[in-house]
Design an enzyme around this catalytic site. Structure first.
Site, PDB file in Angstrom:
ATOM      1  N   HIS A  58     -17.644 -41.267 -50.301  1.00  0.00           N
ATOM      2  CA  HIS A  58     -17.448 -41.706 -48.915  1.00  0.00           C
ATOM      3  C   HIS A  58     -18.722 -42.110 -48.199  1.00  0.00           C
ATOM      4  O   HIS A  58     -18.704 -42.350 -46.995  1.00  0.00           O
ATOM      5  CB  HIS A  58     -16.788 -40.605 -48.090  1.00  0.00           C
ATOM      6  CG  HIS A  58     -15.388 -40.303 -48.496  1.00  0.00           C
ATOM      7  ND1 HIS A  58     -14.300 -40.921 -47.925  1.00  0.00           N
ATOM      8  CD2 HIS A  58     -14.908 -39.465 -49.434  1.00  0.00           C
ATOM      9  CE1 HIS A  58     -13.199 -40.455 -48.499  1.00  0.00           C
ATOM     10  NE2 HIS A  58     -13.539 -39.571 -49.411  1.00  0.00           N
TER      11      HIS A  58
ATOM     12  N   LYS B 282     -16.481 -42.554 -32.320  1.00  0.00           N
ATOM     13  CA  LYS B 282     -16.791 -42.136 -33.688  1.00  0.00           C
ATOM     14  C   LYS B 282     -17.911 -41.113 -33.602  1.00  0.00           C
ATOM     15  O   LYS B 282     -18.478 -40.917 -32.521  1.00  0.00           O
ATOM     16  CB  LYS B 282     -17.247 -43.337 -34.516  1.00  0.00           C
ATOM     17  CG  LYS B 282     -18.328 -44.192 -33.810  1.00  0.00           C
ATOM     18  CD  LYS B 282     -18.703 -45.421 -34.614  1.00  0.00           C
ATOM     19  CE  LYS B 282     -17.749 -46.567 -34.463  1.00  0.00           C
ATOM     20  NZ  LYS B 282     -17.012 -46.885 -35.694  1.00  0.00           N
ATOM     21  N   ARG B 283     -18.236 -40.455 -34.713  1.00  0.00           N
ATOM     22  CA  ARG B 283     -19.367 -39.547 -34.677  1.00  0.00           C
ATOM     23  C   ARG B 283     -20.635 -40.270 -34.260  1.00  0.00           C
ATOM     24  O   ARG B 283     -20.786 -41.465 -34.510  1.00  0.00           O
ATOM     25  CB  ARG B 283     -19.552 -38.892 -36.049  1.00  0.00           C
ATOM     26  CG  ARG B 283     -18.572 -37.795 -36.310  1.00  0.00           C
ATOM     27  CD  ARG B 283     -18.670 -36.682 -35.284  1.00  0.00           C
ATOM     28  NE  ARG B 283     -19.882 -35.914 -35.508  1.00  0.00           N
ATOM     29  CZ  ARG B 283     -19.906 -34.760 -36.143  1.00  0.00           C
ATOM     30  NH1 ARG B 283     -18.793 -34.212 -36.577  1.00  0.00           N
ATOM     31  NH2 ARG B 283     -21.039 -34.119 -36.337  1.00  0.00           N
TER      32      ARG B 283
ATOM     33  N   LYS C 149     -24.568 -45.890 -36.979  1.00  0.00           N
ATOM     34  CA  LYS C 149     -23.401 -46.439 -36.273  1.00  0.00           C
ATOM     35  C   LYS C 149     -23.823 -47.202 -35.016  1.00  0.00           C
ATOM     36  O   LYS C 149     -23.039 -47.932 -34.429  1.00  0.00           O
ATOM     37  CB  LYS C 149     -22.410 -45.323 -35.931  1.00  0.00           C
ATOM     38  CG  LYS C 149     -21.789 -44.666 -37.175  1.00  0.00           C
ATOM     39  CD  LYS C 149     -20.853 -43.533 -36.795  1.00  0.00           C
ATOM     40  CE  LYS C 149     -20.361 -42.713 -37.979  1.00  0.00           C
ATOM     41  NZ  LYS C 149     -19.277 -43.362 -38.743  1.00  0.00           N
TER      42      LYS C 149
ATOM     43  N   THR D  70     -12.429 -46.029 -40.243  1.00  0.00           N
ATOM     44  CA  THR D  70     -10.970 -45.990 -40.137  1.00  0.00           C
ATOM     45  C   THR D  70     -10.554 -46.120 -38.675  1.00  0.00           C
ATOM     46  O   THR D  70      -9.452 -46.565 -38.373  1.00  0.00           O
ATOM     47  CB  THR D  70     -10.401 -44.680 -40.722  1.00  0.00           C
ATOM     48  OG1 THR D  70     -11.213 -43.590 -40.273  1.00  0.00           O
ATOM     49  CG2 THR D  70     -10.390 -44.712 -42.229  1.00  0.00           C
TER      50      THR D  70
ATOM     51  N   LYS E  34      -7.444 -48.193 -36.548  1.00  0.00           N
ATOM     52  CA  LYS E  34      -6.578 -47.647 -35.489  1.00  0.00           C
ATOM     53  C   LYS E  34      -6.607 -48.547 -34.270  1.00  0.00           C
ATOM     54  O   LYS E  34      -5.575 -48.831 -33.656  1.00  0.00           O
ATOM     55  CB  LYS E  34      -7.030 -46.227 -35.119  1.00  0.00           C
ATOM     56  CG  LYS E  34      -6.821 -45.222 -36.250  1.00  0.00           C
ATOM     57  CD  LYS E  34      -7.624 -43.940 -36.091  1.00  0.00           C
ATOM     58  CE  LYS E  34      -7.725 -43.242 -37.448  1.00  0.00           C
ATOM     59  NZ  LYS E  34      -8.774 -42.204 -37.488  1.00  0.00           N
TER      60      LYS E  34
END
Ligand code: 26W
Length: 815
Positions: free
Chosen positions: A358, A546-547, A552, A654, A658
């Site tokens: 992952h 998100k985290r 990111k 992911t 969504k």
């Protein structure tokens, strides 16, 4: 097949009975918690009835079963998703209404199991839902963490962590199975002895911890299939040390018990970074060993010792490397407890285990200190050494003389146990979670293995369960879709493609807009209630949830907002359609840079709020405690989805799926599953910008962020604002560290290793295009409808079918 469903009357009756028999009260005098529990017990009855129908079918037919081992299962709340899967949510809604019970209150009374950090844990939960819905026999296995992921509070713009004691009020959904308790051994030493002429091993003087299982049922959508999530709780076999107690040493009397039971106390709050903590290794072995022991016992109870068919009846999936120790553990059980030869045990393991990677971030790849491993798990360590010896022999044949390469591929090398190598070497399948991610695994991370066994590597793009992320969380849109194309998509998301022509139907678009607006109101109401913050539902909702992680690039989003603010401040004629920027993110408690980024976002929010003109066009909000239930309200309300990771770093994502399923448009880099969203919706319906993964790779040698600072005045200005007191007059140096990292690098590293300043101008241009397109309502809505209509491939059902075709080969149960 039609199922018996509780009617409205039955639900009402059952509820009243539950209140009487469990709490001795009536609806009128029940507390909110009692009401929640009564509803949950009613739903549980309905699930267990189906469970009884389907039970025994697997054992009777000898069907193969997959065990999905994962250190995290971020299931979220279950009550309403269970109602959805029972296809009875409308009856429940009506029953509650007729009894005068508030649905939102009931929903929010349910404690949320936060048994995961982010993507990997949530994926496991979506998979279990899909497995049940596809009637595939499965069991999820994890730890029953007494404290899930911390709850996040914001105090003066800073993250503060609060313990999450989700089990305090009890857990309605779990069924304790004390009779299936197993023992897990730690430490001690290995003794050799001979029995019937063979060399045997046993561990002595070890510390025993009991693993007590609890089963949480997962019912399939419109199905009588119920798969279990088995969560293991650690218990000491010694309740109390009586001699110590009798000597008056009360604390000491409890010490050993505490040491054993601490194993299932807390979830490690790290996402994508890893530390060699003894307790974490114990957690991993604890649930892996308990699960494998159970799997072997269950196999024996159905098939007896027909070991040759074990891989035909059992698939074990390793979700990232965290449960990798299950592999040598199965070796141990087969050899030490059932006397199989090394070769037979090894062959069974290879054919049974499969591994999903992952992340390609180096700091996330688990490598345990060899001596820690040897001390904590002496027998497993011995087995690993032998596995490693044999592996290195084979590698030597493939790469004679290439010591460095072999060291890089070994299970044990340079005093470290390399868990990813263990997984790649000893399983029959290795998969990445998106196309680009699998390519990187093949070309870089596991390249040396890939050239040896190319057929072992498969790509399976992640998916999400549309049952939770559309049917349950967005009932308005779901009903609208029904009215356009019927309800077949609920059972089979491929049918959502029938919605595509409706992108060109003005009446449909209008209704789509109304649903979005309603969802924005719902989100705004909740935000007001939870955090006392007002947002303008007429403004565009742009969300990054998100985290928090440097790769990111929440930082790029924040700096972009500050640049926009500057333009508004400098140019009185500059205008944009009003935007609400929504951030939701938890930072690992030890990740200083991530925590400082949260403070930065909140400081920018304050700055904007104080500016008379800017505050009319921009609003920045930081959602407190982003979690599954927050996401359920956010996703349906969002119009722009920020997926802006440095290309090559986000394995899949992911959240991106969504958002798109709920009609948000993606602004993103060509990274992870964004590439596949691009393929699905086409270039017109997504905003792609920034360096590609290849360009990033090449950029490591040549990129100089300082040149951008020197040549781009707008960027120079925001950079200077990080250290000139604009954001935090009382502490002008507050964000010095971020400034320094971007321009000069953190302790000797390269400046701006995530290419924030490099991508920032292209990001701003894409944002500008979005503002422009948003003003054309028809154009925007067409794109939004297309996003929902093209989201079928991101259904977890598609993903699970691919896992099944390529890896597990299970047969759906015929119930
Ligand atoms: C031990 C520290 C640690 C904890 C968690 C290291 C690594 C992890 C996970 C692998 C992090 C994770 O959740 N990865 C995410 O997995 C998702 C599901 O496949 C992907 O969509 C995300 O891109 C990936 O970051």
């Amino acid at each position: 097949m039609e199922f018996k469903r509780m009617t409205v009357e039955q639900i009402k009756q059952n509820l009243v009975e539950k209140l009487r028999s469990n709490f001795g009260c009536e609806i009128t005098d029940a507390t909110e918690e009692q009401l929640y529990k009564a509803v949950a017990l009613t739903v549980r009855d309905e699930i267990m009835e189906r469970r009884t129908e389907s039970r025994g079918v697997r054992k009777g037919t000898g069907a193969k079963k997959v065990y999905y081992l994962s250190a995290e299962f971020l299931v979220g709340r279950s009550l309403f998703s269970n109602m959805v899967n029972l296809v009875n949510e409308k009856n429940y809604a009506q029953a509650l209404e007729e009894l005068g019970i508030d649905r939102t209150m009931i929903s929010e009374r349910e404690p949320e199991p936060g048994l995961g950090n982010g993507g990997l844990g949530r994926l496991a939960a979506c998979f279990l839902d899909a497995l049940s819905s596809l009637q595939l026999p499965a069991m999820g296995c994890t730890i029953r963490y007494e404290y899930g992921l911390f709850r996040q509070k914001l105090v003066d713009g800073y993250q503060v962590e609060v313990p999450d004691n989700w089990l305090d009020g009890g857990n309605i959904w779990e069924i304790p199975r004390p009779a299936e308790t197993v023992e897990v051994h730690f430490g001690g030493r290995v003794e050799q002895y001979e029995e019937d002429g063979r060399l045997c091993f046993r561990t002595v003087d070890s510390v025993v911890v009991q693993a007590v299982p609890y089963d949480i049922p997962t019912v399939g959508y419109d199905s009588s299939m119920v798969n279990m999530l088995r969560v293991w709780s650690a218990r000491s076999p010694k309740r109390i040390d009586m001699p110590a107690f009798n000597r008056g040493q009360y604390v000491k009397a409890m010490e050993e018990r505490e040491l054993a039971e601490v194993i299932s106390k807390v979830l490690y709050p790290n996402d994508d970074s890893w530390q060699g903590k003894e307790l974490r290794l114990k957690q991993q072995y604890f649930f892996s060993s308990a699960s494998v022991q159970y799997i072997v016992r269950d196999f024996l109870s159905v098939y007896g010792p027909q070991w040759a068919i074990f891989p035909d009846k059992v698939a074990i999936h390793i979700n990232d490397t965290h449960p990798a120790v299950a592999i040598p553990e199965l070796m141990r059980i087969l050899m030490d407890e059932h006397y199989l030869s090394w070769e037979d045990a090894e062959d069974i393991c290879r054919r049974t285990f499969a591994y999903t990677n992952h992340t390609v971030l180096q700091e996330a790849l688990e490598k345990w200190p060899e001596n820690l491993f040897a001390q904590t798990l002496p027998r497993v360590y011995q087995i690993l050494c032998e596995m490693n010896r044999r592996l290195c022999d084979r590698l030597w044949d493939a790469y004679p003389g290439q010591w460095e390469r072999i060291g890089h591929m070994a299970i044990i090398a340079y005093n470290q146990v390399h868990m990813a190598n263990l997984c790649v070497a000893c399983t029959h399948s290795v998969n990445g979670v998106s196309g680009i991610h699998t390519d990187i695994l093949k070309k870089q991370t596991f390249h040396d293995y890939y050239v040896m066994e190319p057929e072992k590597f498969v790509s399976i793009t992640n998916g999400i369960t549309h049952r939770r992320w559309l049917i349950q969380s967005n009932p308005g849109l779901s009903d609208l879709i029904d009215s356009a194309i019927g309800d077949k998509w609920r059972k089979d998301m491929n049918y959502i493609a029938d919605l595509k022509p409706f992108a060109n139907d003005p009446a449909f678009r209008q209704k789509f807009a109304e649903v979005k607006y309603y969802n924005k109101l719902r989100f705004s109401d909740r935000l007001r209630r939870m955090q006392g913050i007002e947002v303008n539902p007429e403004s565009m909702f742009d969300a990054q949830a998100k985290r928090l992680h440097e790769y990111k690039r929440q930082l790029m989003n924040a700096l972009g907002i500050l640049m926009l603010y500057n333009r508004i401040d400098e140019d009185p004629s500059f205008e944009i359609p009003p935007k609400t920027y929504i951030f939701g993110a938890k930072a690992a408690p030890g990740y200083q840079r991530a925590k400082l980024t949260i403070k930065l976002i909140n400081s920018i929010a304050d700055l904007v709020r104080k500016h008379p003109r800017a505050s009319k066009m921009i609003n920045v909000v930081f959602l407190e405690n982003y979690c599954v239930s927050q996401a359920e309200v956010l996703m349906p309300a969002a119009e722009v989805s920020e997926q802006i990771s440095t290309a090559g770093k986000e394995a899949s994502g992911t959240g991106n799926m969504k958002f798109m399923m709920n009609g948000a448009l993606t602004i993103g880099t060509m990274d992870g599953a964004n590439c596949e969203i691009f393929d699905a919706v086409g270039a017109d319906n997504i905003y792609i910008f920034g360096l590609t993964a290849d360009e990033v790779e090449r950029g490591y040698a040549s990129y100089r962020s300082f040149e951008i600072y020197e040549t781009n005045a707008a960027i120079r200005k925001v950079m200077n604002q990080l250290i000139d007191g604009t954001l935090c007059p009382e502490h002008p140096h507050m964000f010095q560290e971020i400034y320094h990292g971007l321009l000069f690098g953190d302790n000797g590293g390269m400046p701006d290793p995530y290419f924030v300043l490099k991508d920032l101008p292209m990001y701003m241009a894409a944002q500008q295009q979005i503002s422009h397109d948003y003003t054309d309502k028809d154009l925007w809505l067409k794109k939004a409808v297309m996003n929902t209509a093209c989201s079928g491939v991101f259904a977890a059902d598609r993903t699970i079918n691919e896992y099944n075709d390529k890896i597990w080969h299970l047969k759906p149960l015929n119930l």
